[in-house]
Design a protein around this motif. Sequence first.
Motif, short mmCIF file in Angstrom:
data_model
loop_
_atom_site.label_atom_id
_atom_site.label_comp_id
_atom_site.label_asym_id
_atom_site.label_seq_id
_atom_site.Cartn_x
_atom_site.Cartn_y
_atom_site.Cartn_z
N GLU A 168 0.83 -1.21 0.00
CA GLU A 168 0.00 0.00 0.00
C GLU A 168 0.86 1.26 0.00
O GLU A 168 0.51 2.26 -0.63
CB GLU A 168 -0.95 0.00 1.19
CG GLU A 168 -1.93 -1.18 1.22
CD GLU A 168 -2.73 -1.33 -0.07
OE1 GLU A 168 -3.02 -0.29 -0.73
OE2 GLU A 168 -3.06 -2.47 -0.43
N ILE A 169 1.99 1.21 0.69
CA ILE A 169 2.92 2.34 0.64
C ILE A 169 3.46 2.51 -0.78
O ILE A 169 3.73 3.63 -1.23
CB ILE A 169 4.07 2.15 1.64
CG1 ILE A 169 3.53 2.08 3.07
CG2 ILE A 169 5.09 3.29 1.50
CD1 ILE A 169 2.71 3.27 3.50
N GLY A 170 3.59 1.40 -1.50
CA GLY A 170 3.99 1.47 -2.90
C GLY A 170 3.03 2.34 -3.71
O GLY A 170 3.45 3.09 -4.60
N HIS A 171 1.75 2.25 -3.39
CA HIS A 171 0.78 3.10 -4.08
C HIS A 171 0.99 4.57 -3.75
O HIS A 171 0.80 5.45 -4.61
CB HIS A 171 -0.65 2.68 -3.70
CG HIS A 171 -1.08 1.39 -4.31
ND1 HIS A 171 -0.87 1.09 -5.65
CD2 HIS A 171 -1.73 0.32 -3.78
CE1 HIS A 171 -1.36 -0.11 -5.91
NE2 HIS A 171 -1.88 -0.60 -4.79
N HIS A 172 1.39 4.84 -2.51
CA HIS A 172 1.68 6.24 -2.14
C HIS A 172 2.88 6.74 -2.95
O HIS A 172 2.87 7.89 -3.42
CB HIS A 172 1.97 6.32 -0.64
CG HIS A 172 2.27 7.71 -0.17
ND1 HIS A 172 1.37 8.75 -0.24
CD2 HIS A 172 3.41 8.23 0.39
CE1 HIS A 172 1.91 9.85 0.24
NE2 HIS A 172 3.15 9.57 0.63
N VAL A 173 3.88 5.91 -3.10
CA VAL A 173 5.04 6.28 -3.91
C VAL A 173 4.60 6.58 -5.34
O VAL A 173 5.01 7.58 -5.95
CB VAL A 173 6.09 5.15 -3.89
CG1 VAL A 173 7.20 5.41 -4.92
CG2 VAL A 173 6.69 5.00 -2.50
N LEU A 202 -1.42 -3.56 -13.89
CA LEU A 202 -0.05 -3.08 -14.02
C LEU A 202 0.33 -2.15 -12.87
O LEU A 202 1.46 -2.17 -12.39
CB LEU A 202 0.13 -2.37 -15.36
CG LEU A 202 -0.09 -3.24 -16.61
CD1 LEU A 202 0.09 -2.40 -17.87
CD2 LEU A 202 0.86 -4.43 -16.62
N LEU A 203 -0.63 -1.34 -12.42
CA LEU A 203 -0.40 -0.46 -11.28
C LEU A 203 -0.15 -1.28 -10.01
O LEU A 203 0.76 -0.99 -9.23
CB LEU A 203 -1.60 0.46 -11.08
CG LEU A 203 -1.45 1.62 -10.10
CD1 LEU A 203 -0.51 2.69 -10.66
CD2 LEU A 203 -2.81 2.23 -9.77
N GLU A 204 -0.95 -2.32 -9.82
CA GLU A 204 -0.82 -3.17 -8.63
C GLU A 204 0.47 -3.97 -8.66
O GLU A 204 1.14 -4.14 -7.63
CB GLU A 204 -2.02 -4.11 -8.51
CG GLU A 204 -3.36 -3.43 -8.31
CD GLU A 204 -3.47 -2.72 -6.97
OE1 GLU A 204 -2.69 -3.04 -6.05
OE2 GLU A 204 -4.33 -1.83 -6.85
N LEU A 205 0.85 -4.46 -9.82
CA LEU A 205 2.09 -5.23 -9.93
C LEU A 205 3.29 -4.34 -9.65
O LEU A 205 4.28 -4.78 -9.06
CB LEU A 205 2.20 -5.88 -11.31
CG LEU A 205 1.16 -6.95 -11.63
CD1 LEU A 205 1.33 -7.45 -13.07
CD2 LEU A 205 1.24 -8.12 -10.64
N GLN A 206 3.21 -3.09 -10.07
CA GLN A 206 4.30 -2.17 -9.76
C GLN A 206 4.41 -1.95 -8.25
O GLN A 206 5.51 -1.86 -7.71
CB GLN A 206 4.09 -0.84 -10.49
CG GLN A 206 5.28 0.10 -10.33
CD GLN A 206 5.09 1.37 -11.13
OE1 GLN A 206 4.29 2.21 -10.75
NE2 GLN A 206 5.84 1.51 -12.22
N ALA A 207 3.26 -1.87 -7.57
CA ALA A 207 3.29 -1.72 -6.11
C ALA A 207 3.91 -2.95 -5.46
O ALA A 207 4.62 -2.84 -4.45
CB ALA A 207 1.88 -1.49 -5.57
N ASP A 208 3.69 -4.14 -6.03
CA ASP A 208 4.35 -5.35 -5.54
C ASP A 208 5.85 -5.25 -5.72
O ASP A 208 6.64 -5.63 -4.84
CB ASP A 208 3.83 -6.58 -6.28
CG ASP A 208 2.49 -7.08 -5.76
OD1 ASP A 208 2.19 -6.85 -4.58
OD2 ASP A 208 1.75 -7.71 -6.54
N CYS A 209 6.28 -4.72 -6.86
CA CYS A 209 7.71 -4.56 -7.13
C CYS A 209 8.33 -3.58 -6.15
O CYS A 209 9.42 -3.81 -5.61
CB CYS A 209 7.89 -4.08 -8.57
SG CYS A 209 9.61 -4.01 -9.13
#
Length: 289
Positions: A168-173, A202-209
């Motif tokens: 979820e912090i990845g989404h903030h980034v 693709l947005l969610e997978l980037q947050a996983d990365c």
Amino acid sequence: MTVGYHGPITVQPLQRHGVAQTEQIEVGSFMRARLFGEGFTATTSSHDAQAEWLYAELPAKSGDQTGAPRDEMYLFVSRVLGSTEEVWQAIFASDRLTYRPPRLVLYTNATQAACGLAEKIMGPFYCPGDQKVYLDLSFFQEMQAELHACDSSGADCQLPQAYVIAHEIGHHVQNLLGIMPRVRELQGSMETEAERNRLQVLLELQADCLAGIWARKIKEKAKLNASDIAAAIRTTEALGNDTLQKSTLGYVVPDSFTHGSAAQRHHWFDVGYATGLVKSCNTFAGARQ
């Protein structure tokens, strides 16, 4: 910084090894919690004086002490969030950027967010409107008991729980870097839900990365080992849309995926963890996984 588009609770290792706490936690307006033994149990009573100290809001400024929940799981969440602040502040600073940390709202059942009503059924999520992460702690029990994302004994649920927050912090980034607003703009111009879902994946997978990058950066300080990382990867797979749909429907509907398959989520967390580089997380550029 170029990314492209895109049960019982035990003392966690992150608490034991000096990972900094954060003051960026508050409690949702509908949260009522009582401490039983080592964990949170929700209660709907607003007249529960014994639980009062558990749901007072933690102020944004250190020093403005109005009271805050300080049980073991609260401390765990605080340290995980603090670790994300350390990681992303350093990464942003390396590109002469300023990382503005989000606040994290702990709630039970429901609370109000800038994006609308936050409800338990939604699972953890990030709201760009108020730049806050919303987390009902019962999701951690659901990860064990219903999703089987980690061992039911809780023995290997430590990093998986932290990964959920780091995602979820990845989404903030993504929001700070302008990626999330651009994706929302593109989704608004798309005609079909399937198209919008593919971009969301693709947005969610980037947050996983990005969560994988966080795990790599805290590896030494949090004393993570191969077993911890394997548990986190099993969690990414357990939370894959195909895994969840097979469990609930008995079949999969790829066009309805919003977070990606088990293989995709595993792959992109792995990429972030293996490289530790933000530029490696460009899920929007010819992604094959």
